[in-house]
Scaffold this motif. Sequence first.
Motif, short mmCIF file in Angstrom:
data_model
loop_
_atom_site.label_atom_id
_atom_site.label_comp_id
_atom_site.label_asym_id
_atom_site.label_seq_id
_atom_site.Cartn_x
_atom_site.Cartn_y
_atom_site.Cartn_z
N LEU A 170 0.83 -1.20 0.00
CA LEU A 170 0.00 0.00 0.00
C LEU A 170 0.87 1.26 0.00
N SER A 171 0.22 2.42 0.15
CA SER A 171 0.90 3.70 -0.04
C SER A 171 1.97 3.97 1.01
N ASP A 172 1.94 3.27 2.15
CA ASP A 172 2.96 3.48 3.17
C ASP A 172 4.20 2.62 2.93
N ARG B 282 -3.49 3.08 -1.68
CA ARG B 282 -4.41 3.56 -0.65
C ARG B 282 -3.72 3.50 0.71
N ASP B 283 -4.21 4.30 1.62
CA ASP B 283 -3.68 4.33 2.97
C ASP B 283 -4.24 3.15 3.76
N PRO B 284 -3.41 2.43 4.51
CA PRO B 284 -3.91 1.25 5.22
C PRO B 284 -4.93 1.56 6.30
N GLY C 184 -7.92 4.41 4.01
CA GLY C 184 -8.50 3.88 2.77
C GLY C 184 -8.01 4.58 1.53
N PRO C 185 -8.80 4.53 0.45
CA PRO C 185 -8.34 5.07 -0.84
C PRO C 185 -7.97 6.54 -0.77
N LEU C 186 -6.90 6.89 -1.47
CA LEU C 186 -6.45 8.27 -1.56
C LEU C 186 -7.07 8.94 -2.77
N PRO D 128 -2.59 9.88 -9.89
CA PRO D 128 -3.93 9.28 -10.00
C PRO D 128 -4.38 8.62 -8.71
N ARG D 129 -3.45 8.19 -7.88
CA ARG D 129 -3.77 7.45 -6.66
C ARG D 129 -4.57 6.20 -6.98
N PHE D 130 -4.16 5.53 -8.05
CA PHE D 130 -4.85 4.31 -8.46
C PHE D 130 -3.82 3.37 -9.05
N ARG D 131 -3.69 2.18 -8.45
CA ARG D 131 -2.73 1.19 -8.94
C ARG D 131 -3.39 -0.17 -8.96
#
Length: 520
Positions: free
Chosen positions: A168-170, A206-208, A211-213, A451-454
Amino acid sequence: MTDSLVLAIRNVSGTSRLVRAAADGASVEIPYKRPRPVPYAVPTYTDLIDIPARLVATHPSFGVMKAKVDGKCPAGSEEKSQDAGTTVCIETVPAGRFVYVVLDELTCNSTDCEGVIALDNGPDPLAPSTAPVLARDITGAPMLTLRPSAGLPTGLTLRTGLEVRELLSDGVAYTTPVPLLGIVPSSSGEITLFRADERRAFNLDRDPKTGPLKASVAAELRDSNEAVRADQFQAITVSEPGCPQVQDATNATAFLCSGTVPNGTYRFVFQGALPGLTGLARDLTVEEAPLLIETTLATSRGVVPGDSIVLANNAGACETAIPILRLEDQGNGLTRLYPDLSDPAIATAVEPCASYPLFSVRAGPNVKPYLLYAGAESSDSFIQRLDVNEPYTVSSFLDYYAHPDDFDLGLDPPKSPTTYVPAPLTLTMTATIGAQSRLVAGDRYVVTLLPRFRRFVFGVDTGSASNLAVYTLPASVVATDVEGSSLAFIAYPSADGILQVALESISDNAKNLQYLRAFQ
């Protein structure tokens, strides 16, 4: 109720359709329908057409966690205890509620003919809907077709009770149980995992905890050496008209719709050297040493009076730039640049540089002072010159490639007003500051669209050092839990073999070599 079968039928006439037939031998077919695909339109379920399908799959019963509302479980879910002593709300989706199909691109005539869609049989498996239609995703909106990132789908399977590795994003890897996992190999060699329980793609960015960014923009001010300047300030606007303002944009003002923003990096170079017009040789044998450059470069790079000539030798550039007074076509494929030396201070400052053999042309401060690049600063990535407050259109035909959690177009019942706006969307970028008191020649804003989408896509390392070189074309796939391990088994006609994939260990958006086992 009599059991029934879902059949994908392809006729010799070149058409195909999806139907449900009663298993008692009665000649009854209930056709599955979906809204007619229309570019940039939200399906309304009023104009339905047959579904061309070439592969069909459904699912066993699975449970989906629901959030409590005012401390109570929402309708359709029940409260269940967990090992930690807490309780959660679980909605049970009956077996066979959704039918997933790979669209038949060979017999499809619409604009949406490749990928996977789900059809909704209704909430009661004992009394399925007599008019099954395109399912809605977890947002309540009509689901988007799930397409592989490249190639065509070559297989499809659905499985409950599996876990996958999510980075995830972290930057931390998490092992996540998925209520209903979808796996789609494609002809490109890539494998796509999707959230079949949500009827939408994975979003790993997304942030754990939260949630979604949301889609965002980061703009960083750097100097001509690409070093980050200490004094950062806002000078970039990125906008999709009608979309909400992004609160966490860095050095930028942004109005964006999540699920539409393309990924990309752009450079706005203030008074930058025009690509192709750097380090050119001067003809010092001509009287007054006129500066000559090719007409095609002068035209294509948009050289205008007010731009600057920078003289240089092997030791470096002259500290003072010379404004261009005018341009004159010589009629022989060359353009003569006439320097403006009317300012005594400039004339005196450049006198020691008069014999410098090289020169470059730099954008001036008043007319289109910004040079825009897509990616690195090079001739190949140069896009155009821009004035201050002149917008550049990144794309004028953006559609939704994913539905964020708060997506509110096409809901039933409809919402009004909506947060999101119908596609197509236009995305523009604009530099808003051009003051020489704040920027110096060569300063640049490096603008990154986020985009914050993967998606969850992975491949197989088939390089020369790999023992999997022939595992290039995947086909059928199955998945199961083996003694606590979530494993997928993918057939590879190219290798005449099967590849075992450990889903809790595989790396997304990468070529994998570890956690794969080949059987031939």
